[in-house]
Design a protein around this motif. Structure first.
Motif, PDB file in Angstrom:
ATOM      1  N   ALA A 152      11.448  14.964  26.960  1.00 46.83           N
ATOM      2  CA  ALA A 152      12.005  16.294  27.207  1.00 46.83           C
ATOM      3  C   ALA A 152      13.515  16.204  27.413  1.00 46.83           C
ATOM      4  CB  ALA A 152      11.331  16.930  28.414  1.00 46.83           C
ATOM      5  N   LEU A 153      13.953  15.198  28.152  1.00 43.98           N
ATOM      6  CA  LEU A 153      15.386  14.989  28.354  1.00 43.98           C
ATOM      7  C   LEU A 153      16.081  14.766  27.013  1.00 43.98           C
ATOM      8  CD1 LEU A 153      16.851  12.521  31.041  1.00 43.98           C
ATOM      9  CD2 LEU A 153      17.988  13.016  28.879  1.00 43.98           C
ATOM     10  N   GLN A 154      15.518  13.892  26.203  1.00 48.68           N
ATOM     11  CA  GLN A 154      16.142  13.569  24.914  1.00 48.68           C
ATOM     12  C   GLN A 154      16.177  14.773  23.979  1.00 48.68           C
ATOM     13  OE1 GLN A 154      13.458  10.108  24.372  1.00 48.68           O
ATOM     14  NE2 GLN A 154      15.303   8.941  23.907  1.00 48.68           N
ATOM     15  N   PHE A 155      15.074  15.510  23.894  1.00 45.99           N
ATOM     16  CA  PHE A 155      15.037  16.678  23.012  1.00 45.99           C
ATOM     17  C   PHE A 155      15.991  17.768  23.509  1.00 45.99           C
ATOM     18  CE2 PHE A 155      10.396  15.592  21.755  1.00 45.99           C
ATOM     19  CZ  PHE A 155      10.857  14.647  20.849  1.00 45.99           C
ATOM     20  N   ALA A 156      16.096  17.925  24.823  1.00 46.72           N
ATOM     21  CA  ALA A 156      17.009  18.921  25.380  1.00 46.72           C
ATOM     22  C   ALA A 156      18.458  18.568  25.055  1.00 46.72           C
ATOM     23  CB  ALA A 156      16.803  19.034  26.890  1.00 46.72           C
ATOM     24  N   VAL A 157      18.804  17.297  25.218  1.00 46.79           N
ATOM     25  CA  VAL A 157      20.158  16.860  24.895  1.00 46.79           C
ATOM     26  C   VAL A 157      20.439  17.038  23.409  1.00 46.79           C
ATOM     27  CG1 VAL A 157      21.683  14.843  24.786  1.00 46.79           C
ATOM     28  CG2 VAL A 157      20.329  15.267  26.847  1.00 46.79           C
ATOM     29  N   ALA A 158      19.471  16.670  22.562  1.00 48.86           N
ATOM     30  CA  ALA A 158      19.644  16.833  21.121  1.00 48.86           C
ATOM     31  C   ALA A 158      19.823  18.297  20.730  1.00 48.86           C
ATOM     32  CB  ALA A 158      18.450  16.241  20.380  1.00 48.86           C
ATOM     33  N   SER A 159      19.276  19.195  21.539  1.00 48.93           N
ATOM     34  CA  SER A 159      19.372  20.634  21.262  1.00 48.93           C
ATOM     35  C   SER A 159      20.626  21.262  21.856  1.00 48.93           C
ATOM     36  CB  SER A 159      18.129  21.347  21.807  1.00 48.93           C
ATOM     37  OG  SER A 159      16.949  20.843  21.207  1.00 48.93           O
ATOM     38  N   GLY A 160      21.422  20.480  22.565  1.00 47.44           N
ATOM     39  CA  GLY A 160      22.657  21.003  23.135  1.00 47.44           C
ATOM     40  C   GLY A 160      22.509  21.626  24.509  1.00 47.44           C
ATOM     41  N   ALA A 161      21.384  21.365  25.182  1.00 48.33           N
ATOM     42  CA  ALA A 161      21.161  21.928  26.516  1.00 48.33           C
ATOM     43  C   ALA A 161      21.739  21.012  27.594  1.00 48.33           C
ATOM     44  CB  ALA A 161      19.663  22.131  26.754  1.00 48.33           C
ATOM     45  N   THR A 162      21.910  21.571  28.792  1.00 47.22           N
ATOM     46  CA  THR A 162      22.346  20.815  29.962  1.00 47.22           C
ATOM     47  C   THR A 162      21.118  20.430  30.766  1.00 47.22           C
ATOM     48  OG1 THR A 162      24.456  21.991  30.076  1.00 47.22           O
ATOM     49  CG2 THR A 162      23.704  20.899  32.093  1.00 47.22           C
ATOM     50  N   VAL A 163      20.991  19.145  31.115  1.00 44.71           N
ATOM     51  CA  VAL A 163      19.801  18.635  31.790  1.00 44.71           C
ATOM     52  C   VAL A 163      20.115  18.262  33.232  1.00 44.71           C
ATOM     53  CG1 VAL A 163      18.067  16.803  31.849  1.00 44.71           C
ATOM     54  CG2 VAL A 163      18.748  17.813  29.658  1.00 44.71           C
ATOM     55  N   ILE A 164      19.258  18.718  34.135  1.00 42.85           N
ATOM     56  CA  ILE A 164      19.222  18.252  35.520  1.00 42.85           C
ATOM     57  C   ILE A 164      17.939  17.447  35.663  1.00 42.85           C
ATOM     58  CG2 ILE A 164      19.140  18.890  37.959  1.00 42.85           C
ATOM     59  CD1 ILE A 164      20.489  21.539  37.209  1.00 42.85           C
TER      60      ILE A 164
END
Length: 381
Positions: free
Chosen positions: A215-227
């Motif tokens: 989920a972290l990797q896909f979120a980063v790949a999508s341009g989202a900010t991860v906490i």
């Protein structure tokens, strides 16, 4: 002929890039493909502990017309596999179960009606063998590998041709084996829900297990900010290296929901990937913004010691969206692999440790220790 092998007539189709002046036909018949008639597999004579697993050799039938015989190269383990082995899984499981749902392997024979797959193709099987669209039914639930259908902790297995997907070219078998459950669950949660994730969104991700890391990797790949939150500073260092913008140690900061709201300027996160379940759901609700989403994918945190969590009032008063999901479909798997192939560095699976096939019990024990970051894999061949 060697013991345990049988001559099997199969149709082989040349790859499109193959050119030969001496072989103009697109296909030819292989009269002496040596396919196994025996396989070694792990099985539960009774549930209760992964220590109950026994390694045995059993007969293996050739593929039917619409089936594909696959040589298992690698299997990855899930929390679900532990839960099933312990007898705590909240759903029916087969007796004498062959465990595990996630595999990657090589096609070694195809049935006479199979057109898509060729010998030598690298494939994964979908978690639900028969989930060919996004509609969940009792019938698709019955096709869950390693539960209501015999699993993949075996050297060879036949699969329905429609259940298979092609492995991204840049991934090893060990890496590809991590995709069917953990990766697809994370992809479904983030990109197939009420509102697909978009660049600029803020996502709170719990833990550093298999689903959480994907989920972290896909979120980063999508341009989202991860906490990212975890109980381990060392694991949070891995999350930071993978692109998490903020990390919270929930042992040092028990009110991690308040910290998440602070980090978003008092607004709250756009969505939460909820893997712990009732134990953390109240704080997840408190951390999400008005109109935000909570994707519930697991219950690894156990029961909530504070009692039941009320979701009705916040759902109504704060317009929150709650979505439970159970892995994903074959088309979603295909789409996810496109994302992985387009972002090979950002989305490369994180494997903590690989065990040989003969040490499968040790692999289960290591997963149970929760010392891992990412995935635990068993190499079969």
């Amino acid at each position: 002929m060697p013991r345990g092998l049988v001559a099997y007539r199969s149709t082989y189709q040349y790859p499109p890039e193959y050119k030969s002046t001496c072989q103009p036909a697109a296909t030819f018949e292989l009269d002496w493909i040596m396919t196994p008639t025996r396989t070694r597999q792990y099985r539960y004579p009774e549930l209760g502990s992964h220590q109950n697993l026994v390694l045995e050799e059993v007969g293996l039938k050739p593929p039917k017309g619409n089936e594909v015989l696959v040589k298992t190269r690698a299997v990855s383990l899930q929390f679900r596999d532990l839960s099933i082995g312990n007898g705590h899984y909240p759903a029916r499981c087969l007796p004498d179960l062959v465990p595990c749902s996630d595999m990657a392997g090589e096609v070694i024979a195809v049935g006479e009606d199979v057109k898509k797959w060729r010998i030598g193709d690298r494939v994964c099987a979908n978690f639900f063998l028969d989930k060919l669209n996004d509609v969940q039914t009792p019938e698709t639930d019955e096709s869950a590998l390693g539960g209501t259908t015999q699993g993949v902790l075996t050297e060879y297995r036949t699969f329905p041709a429609h259940s298979l997907v092609t492995i991204p070219q840049h991934l090893s078998y060990e890496e590809a084996a991590t995709l069917p459950c953990a990766a697809l669950t994370a992809y479904n949660a983030l990109l197939c829900g009420y509102t697909p994730l978009k660049a600029g969104d803020t996502v709170l991700i719990q833990g550093t297990g298999g689903v959480s890391i994907f989920a972290l990797q896909f979120a980063v790949a999508s341009g989202a900010t991860v906490i990212a939150i975890s109980s381990s500073d060392e694991k949070l260092k891995v999350a930071t290296a993978l692109g998490a913008a903020h990390v919270i140690n929930y042992c040092a900061t028990p009110d991690w929901d308040r910290e998440a709201v602070r980090l978003t300027g008092g607004v709250g996160v756009d969505r939460v990937i909820e893997v712990a379940g009732n134990a953390t759901l109240a704080r997840s609700i408190a951390s999400v913004k008005l109109g935000g989403s909570i994707d519930i994918i697991g219950l690894v945190g156990g029961p909530n010691d504070s009692g039941p969590v009320d979701i009705v009032l916040p759902a109504v008063m704060r317009s929150l969206k709650f979505r439970g999901l159970y892995v994903g479909s074959v088309p979603q798997f295909h789409d996810m692999n496109k994302l992985i192939s387009a972002n090979p560095k950002t989305t490369r699976p994180i494997i903590d440790r690989v065990f040989p096939f003969e040490q499968a019990k040790e692999a289960f024990a290591y997963l149970a220790s929760q010392a891992h970051v990412g995935k635990v894999v068993v190499r079969v061949f």
